[in-house]
Write a protein that holds these residues in place. Structure first.
Motif, mmCIF file in Angstrom:
data_model
loop_
_atom_site.group_PDB
_atom_site.id
_atom_site.type_symbol
_atom_site.label_atom_id
_atom_site.label_comp_id
_atom_site.label_asym_id
_atom_site.label_seq_id
_atom_site.Cartn_x
_atom_site.Cartn_y
_atom_site.Cartn_z
ATOM 1 N N THR A 143 16.172 -37.189 -82.992
ATOM 2 C CA THR A 143 16.631 -37.936 -81.824
ATOM 3 C C THR A 143 16.360 -39.419 -81.919
ATOM 4 O OG1 THR A 143 14.522 -37.576 -80.698
ATOM 5 C CG2 THR A 143 16.235 -35.933 -80.362
ATOM 6 N N TYR A 144 15.465 -39.813 -82.814
ATOM 7 C CA TYR A 144 15.098 -41.225 -82.903
ATOM 8 C C TYR A 144 14.604 -41.540 -84.310
ATOM 9 C CZ TYR A 144 12.969 -45.725 -81.966
ATOM 10 O OH TYR A 144 12.645 -47.049 -82.012
ATOM 11 N N ASP A 201 11.626 -49.836 -82.455
ATOM 12 C CA ASP A 201 13.006 -50.168 -82.078
ATOM 13 C C ASP A 201 13.901 -50.150 -83.311
ATOM 14 O OD1 ASP A 201 12.443 -50.596 -79.338
ATOM 15 O OD2 ASP A 201 11.675 -52.591 -79.794
ATOM 16 N N ASN A 202 15.192 -49.936 -83.096
ATOM 17 C CA ASN A 202 16.143 -49.924 -84.205
ATOM 18 C C ASN A 202 17.518 -50.275 -83.666
ATOM 19 O OD1 ASN A 202 17.345 -49.541 -86.725
ATOM 20 N ND2 ASN A 202 16.242 -47.640 -87.123
ATOM 21 N N HIS A 260 20.159 -43.566 -81.808
ATOM 22 C CA HIS A 260 19.055 -44.512 -81.912
ATOM 23 C C HIS A 260 18.567 -44.576 -83.354
ATOM 24 C CE1 HIS A 260 18.368 -45.069 -77.513
ATOM 25 N NE2 HIS A 260 19.026 -43.910 -77.497
ATOM 26 N N GLY A 261 19.022 -45.572 -84.081
ATOM 27 C CA GLY A 261 18.511 -45.810 -85.412
ATOM 28 C C GLY A 261 19.221 -45.147 -86.563
ATOM 29 N N ASP A 306 21.641 -39.474 -77.653
ATOM 30 C CA ASP A 306 20.994 -39.173 -76.387
ATOM 31 C C ASP A 306 22.045 -38.775 -75.348
ATOM 32 O OD1 ASP A 306 22.200 -41.497 -75.434
ATOM 33 O OD2 ASP A 306 20.382 -42.698 -75.500
ATOM 34 N N THR A 325 21.285 -49.553 -82.501
ATOM 35 C CA THR A 325 21.864 -48.429 -81.764
ATOM 36 C C THR A 325 23.385 -48.492 -81.821
ATOM 37 O OG1 THR A 325 21.777 -49.674 -79.679
ATOM 38 C CG2 THR A 325 19.902 -48.248 -80.187
ATOM 39 N N ILE A 357 24.489 -42.242 -77.339
ATOM 40 C CA ILE A 357 24.063 -43.337 -78.210
ATOM 41 C C ILE A 357 23.111 -42.811 -79.279
ATOM 42 C CG2 ILE A 357 22.760 -45.502 -78.329
ATOM 43 C CD1 ILE A 357 23.809 -46.184 -75.575
ATOM 44 N N GLN A 371 14.345 -49.285 -75.583
ATOM 45 C CA GLN A 371 14.963 -48.107 -75.019
ATOM 46 C C GLN A 371 14.212 -46.852 -75.412
ATOM 47 O OE1 GLN A 371 18.774 -48.906 -76.791
ATOM 48 N NE2 GLN A 371 19.655 -49.360 -74.801
ATOM 49 N N LYS A 372 14.111 -45.895 -74.493
ATOM 50 C CA LYS A 372 13.417 -44.635 -74.744
ATOM 51 C C LYS A 372 14.410 -43.496 -74.666
ATOM 52 C CE LYS A 372 9.659 -41.702 -73.079
ATOM 53 N NZ LYS A 372 8.586 -41.541 -72.067
ATOM 54 N N PRO A 373 14.778 -42.921 -75.803
ATOM 55 C CA PRO A 373 15.736 -41.823 -75.777
ATOM 56 C C PRO A 373 15.126 -40.590 -75.144
ATOM 57 C CG PRO A 373 14.857 -42.097 -77.975
ATOM 58 C CD PRO A 373 14.340 -43.242 -77.155
#
Length: 313
Positions: free
Chosen positions: A59-60, A78-79, A175-176, A169, A81, A173, A48-50
């Motif tokens: 943000t990530y 990746d991590n 991310h990480g 995002d 979510t 969600i 997935q790309k935030p």
């Protein structure tokens, strides 16, 4: 100087000054923006790309596992979510994350390690878990992933950390919000004695939940959430189990109340499982109306008797 020469010289000066102004006002500004943007986390190359958010926000967060002295290190874009105000995984775990955890398991088998899982949360989120904060609840969710892969629960520590710059995002969600570290030392005998004493003490003071007819949710107060976190640790550190016992007032028949007590106990059991307590550590049973806590002759007494007791064994 001829008129024609002055004409061409004017054109040249106009072009030169225009180019200089363009470079000063445009190019310098571009370099300034570029330097600011480099402070953001790089987007993941896979999965997935935030979307891009505020420049000051995290943000990530990439997935990483670190051990001291660089004995073991793993990182992936990746991590895990999680949705905002939730402690359940928002999606299936990425293969790169599972691969890293399997490597950690192999490393942990060869050199026994203590693994720490830190879960992040923000103060803007609503905590609907049974834990004191969402970060700890998220760390517990990830802990169960490690247990399923074969890392012993007794070697895993969980904690929650406030991370105010963490921003979801546009789909809500995160991310990480998980960081994993591996340490060379395992808990000593003094820690074993500490947890044994604490768990024995908790066994004498069960969590009591009042349960009214038609109740469809469970709300723990701050004290009960702290106790629940300790119960979870007792399961991990001392291999204890939990008994959920349903009690009722004397309204209706004895047989019917026994069934009702078990129904409510199972409801609480499912709630505990949803909050990360593995099902094999929980037993649900009913005492029906046989063990009243107060007199059934008053509404207040009957309310006290309609209860669930969560006890560590």
């Amino acid at each position: 100087m001829s008129k024609e020469t002055r004409y061409f010289l004017g054109i040249f000066l106009t072009i030169f000054l225009g180019s200089l102004a363009h470079w000063f006002f445009c190019c310098c500004s571009w370099h300034s923006d570029k330097d600011t943007l480099t402070t953001q986390k790089s987007p993941p190359k896979t999965g997935q790309k935030p979307p891009t958010l505020a420049k000051t926000a995290t943000t990530y967060i990439p997935f990483s596992i670190n051990a001291p002295s660089a004995i073991f290190h793993y990182q992936s874009p990746d991590n895990f979510t999680f949705k905002t105000s939730d402690f359940h995984l928002s999606d299936s775990v990425f293969p790169a994350v599972i691969h890293g955890l399997n490597l950690l398991k192999e490393f942990n088998d060869s050199i026994p390690q203590q693994v720490t899982i830190a879960g992040y949360y923000t103060h803007k989120e609503t905590n609907n878990s049974a834990f004191p904060n969402l970060g700890l609840a998220r760390a517990t969710t990830v802990k169960n992933v490690l247990i399923q892969l074969g890392i012993p629960a007794a070697r895993i520590l969980t904690e929650g950390k406030l991370h105010e710059n963490m921003v979801p995002d546009t789909s809500g969600i995160f991310h990480g919000p998980i960081i994993i570290a591996s340490h060379t030392s395992l808990p000593g005998e003094d820690q074993h004695d500490y947890w044994q004493s604490l768990c024995d003490s908790l066994a004498k003071t069960p969590i009591v939940l009042q349960f009214d007819t038609g109740r469809a949710n469970i709300v723990l107060d701050s004290t009960q959430k702290k106790t629940f976190a300790l119960l979870s640790n007792c399961i991990d550190k001392e291999q204890r189990n939990i008994t959920v016992t349903g009690h009722t007032d004397n309204t209706g028949t004895s047989t019917g109340n026994t069934s009702l007590g078990l129904q409510r106990a199972n409801f609480v059991r499912d709630y505990l499982i949803d909050n990360g307590i593995l099902s094999q550590h929980i037993q649900a049973l009913s005492k029906g109306q046989t063990q009243p806590k107060a007199s059934n002759k008053t509404p207040e007494g009957r309310a006290q008797n309609r209860r669930i007791e969560v006890t560590i064994n």
